[in-house]
Every structure is written in structure tokens, then in C-alpha cells.
Design an enzyme around this catalytic site. Structure first.
Site, PDB file in Angstrom:
ATOM      1  N   SER A  51       0.851  -1.210   0.000  1.00 13.72           N
ATOM      2  CA  SER A  51       0.000   0.000   0.000  1.00 13.72           C
ATOM      3  C   SER A  51       0.882   1.254   0.000  1.00 13.72           C
ATOM      4  O   SER A  51       1.517   1.514  -0.995  1.00 13.72           O
ATOM      5  CB  SER A  51      -1.064   0.013   1.090  1.00 13.72           C
ATOM      6  OG  SER A  51      -2.091  -0.924   0.761  1.00 13.72           O
ATOM      7  N   HIS A  86       4.250  14.297   5.938  1.00 12.76           N
ATOM      8  CA  HIS A  86       4.256  15.727   5.637  1.00 12.76           C
ATOM      9  C   HIS A  86       4.745  16.424   6.903  1.00 12.76           C
ATOM     10  O   HIS A  86       4.298  16.080   7.999  1.00 12.76           O
ATOM     11  CB  HIS A  86       2.853  16.212   5.264  1.00 12.76           C
ATOM     12  CG  HIS A  86       2.229  15.420   4.147  1.00 12.76           C
ATOM     13  ND1 HIS A  86       2.571  15.604   2.825  1.00 12.76           N
ATOM     14  CD2 HIS A  86       1.328  14.413   4.153  1.00 12.76           C
ATOM     15  CE1 HIS A  86       1.888  14.750   2.071  1.00 12.76           C
ATOM     16  NE2 HIS A  86       1.123  14.014   2.860  1.00 12.76           N
ATOM     17  N   CYS A 127      -0.921  -3.976   3.761  1.00 13.73           N
ATOM     18  CA  CYS A 127      -1.655  -5.229   3.817  1.00 13.73           C
ATOM     19  C   CYS A 127      -0.626  -6.311   4.138  1.00 13.73           C
ATOM     20  O   CYS A 127       0.562  -6.047   4.243  1.00 13.73           O
ATOM     21  CB  CYS A 127      -2.392  -5.511   2.518  1.00 13.73           C
ATOM     22  SG  CYS A 127      -1.318  -5.812   1.136  1.00 13.73           S
TER      23      CYS A 127
END
EC number: 4.1.1.50
Lengths: 131, 131
Positions: B64, B69, B84
Site C-alpha cells: 500500500s 508531511h 496489507c
């Protein structure tokens, strides 16, 4: 809405057409369209085609990011739309994705990121660089 | 843990050293190190340097994605680790990031993505392609 640095919409779309979400080729215009419709600022994007089917992609935005991962075998798309600045941009991108992907059901959460920053009035946040 | 397609750790780190998180140059080895420490499979990664300071980056994973940030002006890093497969990989990557970024406080949520998929036994999920 609480003060914070950004809004993060976390959504799982169920019952999406398996063929539509099987390939990056078909997902690409939907995702890029959502960025444009939300008036978001793309820095870069990357997509990955799983074999035999399934797609992932991520758009790095000046306002943070938009990402998706598909599981055609379940008709599932998991989406994250995380933006700073005007919260309406995330809502608009989300609405665009609902319209294009047409899920039969949606599980969604909207959370405020960085909501515990101290001494950060709204003016300070508005003056901070976009992420 | 509920059945689903993946585990998503959503974390906001506060009180992080502003200089450490001001540049992609310093964030790059921390993020790439977390991917390696979590035994995650990188497809691609991209980083962006904000001016005068602040950084964003995103790693597209076979499992995934991992994204960050930073807001050096608030000592804030917002992180998403979505994997996953073995849930321990996300926990390990998270632990690595805590160790390297040394926040004074953390706000974290751990959610199961795709937890409403129907007729999806664990075997089916294990057989599905990694995202």
C-alpha cells in the site's frame, strides 16, 4: 471544524465495478480528474499495475496527498484524500470520485490532522506553506 | 483484529526537532529506513522540498503506502503507514519512525481498511495480491 493543519478523508468504497478498478489505465483519468476537479496542485503522481489485476496510485500534492488502492476481487477501492488549505477541495475531490466510481456503499471518516498544534491560530495556519 | 485488506496507522508526531524535519535531505533516510526496517516492498518513492522549509514524501509500496508531511514551524510530522499482509510490518515501521523522530507526544489511530468486504475469509485475503 477543529483547528489543525489539514483535513483527511479516509474512505473505503464497496461494490465498485471490478473491471473499472482492475487497471491503472482506467483509474488514471479518474484520479487525475479528481485532483483537477478539487483544484488541487499536483506535484507528481505514480501508479502501479498489479497482476493479474488491481491497481495502486498516489498523487503527491502541494496540499498533501491523494492515494488509492483497488481490490477488484472485492469490488473495493480504498481512498485517502488529505489536503491542507480550503477544506472544500477535499470534499470536491471526494464527490468527484463517488460520481465516477459509483460505489454501492461507502465507509468514510473525516479527521483533522495536526489538531494538537499549540498556539496556532487560524492566521498562522493560513500563512504556513501548503503541504 | 477485524478482517479487512490492510492496517492503516494514522499518526501525528508533535514536538519533533524542527531542523530534522525541515528538509527532504534529512527525512529521506528516516523514511526509507522505516520501509526497510518494516520489511516493506518499495515500488517507488517521491519527495518534495517546500520553501523556505518543510518536506513531504510518499512511498508507494507493494503493501500500500507510507507517507509523511512536515510542518517544522509546529514541530509536526503527520504520518500514514498503510500495509496489507502481516500487520507487524506497519507496527515495526511505526516503531522505527518513533525512534528516529523522537516526538514528545503522538496522536495515533489504527484502523482496518476494507473491513466490510463480504464473504472474504482470511484465506481469500491471503491469496489476494499485495497492495
Amino acid at each position: 471544524m477543529e483547528v489543525g493543519v489539514g483535513i483527511h478523508i479516509i474512505a473505503d468504497f464497496y461494490g465498485v465495478d471490478s473491471e473499472l478498478i482492475a487497471t491503472t489505465e482506467r483509474m488514471y483519468p479518474i484520479i487525475e480528474g479528481a485532483v483537477e476537479y478539487g483544484r488541487l496542485t499536483k506535484i507528481s503522481s505514480d501508479y502501479y499495475q498489479f497482476r493479474p489485476k488491481g491497481a495502486s496510485g498516489i498523487v503527491l500534492l502541494a496540499e498533501s496527498h491523494l492515494s488509492f488502492h483497488t481490490w477488484p476481487e472485492y469490488g473495493l477501492v480504498t481512498l485517502d484524500i488529505y489536503t491542507c488549505g480550503d477544506p472544500k477541495t477535499a470534499d470536491d475531490a471526494f464527490a468527484y470520485l463517488v460520481d465516477k466510481l459509483r460505489p454501492t456503499s461507502i465507509s468514510t471518516r473525516k479527521i483533522v490532522r495536526g489538531d494538537m498544534i499549540e498556539e496556532a491560530g487560524e492566521n498562522q495556519i493560513e500563512e504556513a506553506a501548503l503541504h
